[in-house]
Design a protein around this motif. Structure first.
Motif, short mmCIF file in Angstrom:
data_model
loop_
_atom_site.label_atom_id
_atom_site.label_comp_id
_atom_site.label_asym_id
_atom_site.label_seq_id
_atom_site.Cartn_x
_atom_site.Cartn_y
_atom_site.Cartn_z
N LEU A 192 -4.86 6.56 2.46
CA LEU A 192 -4.64 5.85 1.53
C LEU A 192 -4.95 5.94 0.41
CD1 LEU A 192 -3.94 2.62 0.97
CD2 LEU A 192 -7.03 2.05 0.87
N ARG A 193 -3.33 6.26 -0.85
CA ARG A 193 -4.12 6.79 -1.94
C ARG A 193 -3.52 4.91 -3.49
NH1 ARG A 193 -6.31 10.76 -1.33
NH2 ARG A 193 -5.78 12.39 -0.70
N TYR A 194 -3.33 3.86 -2.89
CA TYR A 194 -2.86 3.09 -3.64
C TYR A 194 -2.59 2.02 -2.66
CZ TYR A 194 -1.45 0.45 -7.70
OH TYR A 194 -0.83 -0.84 -8.11
N PRO A 207 8.56 11.10 -9.47
CA PRO A 207 7.95 11.40 -10.35
C PRO A 207 6.66 10.12 -11.11
CG PRO A 207 9.75 12.39 -10.86
CD PRO A 207 9.91 12.08 -9.75
N GLU A 208 8.14 9.23 -10.86
CA GLU A 208 7.32 7.90 -11.27
C GLU A 208 6.23 7.41 -9.71
OE1 GLU A 208 11.76 6.56 -11.25
OE2 GLU A 208 11.50 5.92 -13.44
N TYR A 260 1.00 -1.11 -0.23
CA TYR A 260 -0.15 0.17 -0.14
C TYR A 260 0.90 1.31 -0.27
CZ TYR A 260 1.02 0.26 4.62
OH TYR A 260 1.97 0.40 6.38
N VAL A 261 0.25 2.31 -0.18
CA VAL A 261 1.16 3.65 -0.11
C VAL A 261 0.17 4.74 0.18
CG1 VAL A 261 1.14 5.40 -1.88
CG2 VAL A 261 1.99 3.23 -2.55
N GLN A 307 -1.81 8.46 -9.58
CA GLN A 307 -2.41 9.09 -10.29
C GLN A 307 -3.22 7.71 -11.36
OE1 GLN A 307 -0.49 12.45 -11.72
NE2 GLN A 307 -0.11 12.51 -10.27
N ILE A 308 -2.60 6.86 -11.87
CA ILE A 308 -3.10 5.98 -12.73
C ILE A 308 -3.61 4.89 -12.15
CG2 ILE A 308 -2.20 7.15 -14.56
CD1 ILE A 308 -0.54 4.78 -14.65
N GLY A 309 -3.03 4.55 -10.87
CA GLY A 309 -3.86 3.34 -10.20
C GLY A 309 -2.95 2.24 -10.56
#
Length: 94
Positions: free
Chosen positions: A50-52, A75-76, A9-10, A82-84
């Protein structure tokens, strides 16, 4: 045998930084972070959101995903959040 899932998780911290981790109970782990009982890094950067996350059948797979994510530049990491995900073709390269 118990069928327990494992998660990479992120979290996004209050200061905008990311924290990546492993758990087998994602809801409880986020609660622990926000109570200030989680990782030392997140204690001073609460609240976290939780973002991802990715779900895996084994702990090894989840921890490998965490390691790969931590090797990326900011950036990666932002792109993945962002795109999941990495995308089918890219995940094979990482």
């Amino acid at each position: 045998m118990e069928n327990k899932m494992h998660y990479f998780y992120v979290l996004e911290c209050a200061d905008g930084s990311y924290y990546a981790g492993y758990t087998n109970n994602i809801e409880k782990r986020i609660q622990t972070h926000n109570e200030g009982k989680g990782a030392k890094y997140t204690r001073a950067r609460r609240p976290v959101v939780l973002r991802y996350y990715e779900q895996y059948e084994t702990k090894t797979e989840a921890m490998q995903a965490e390691y790969r994510f931590k090797q990326l530049k900011r950036p990666e990491k932002e792109r993945i959040v962002q795109i999941g995900g990495y995308g089918i073709e890219e995940s094979k390269e990482l």
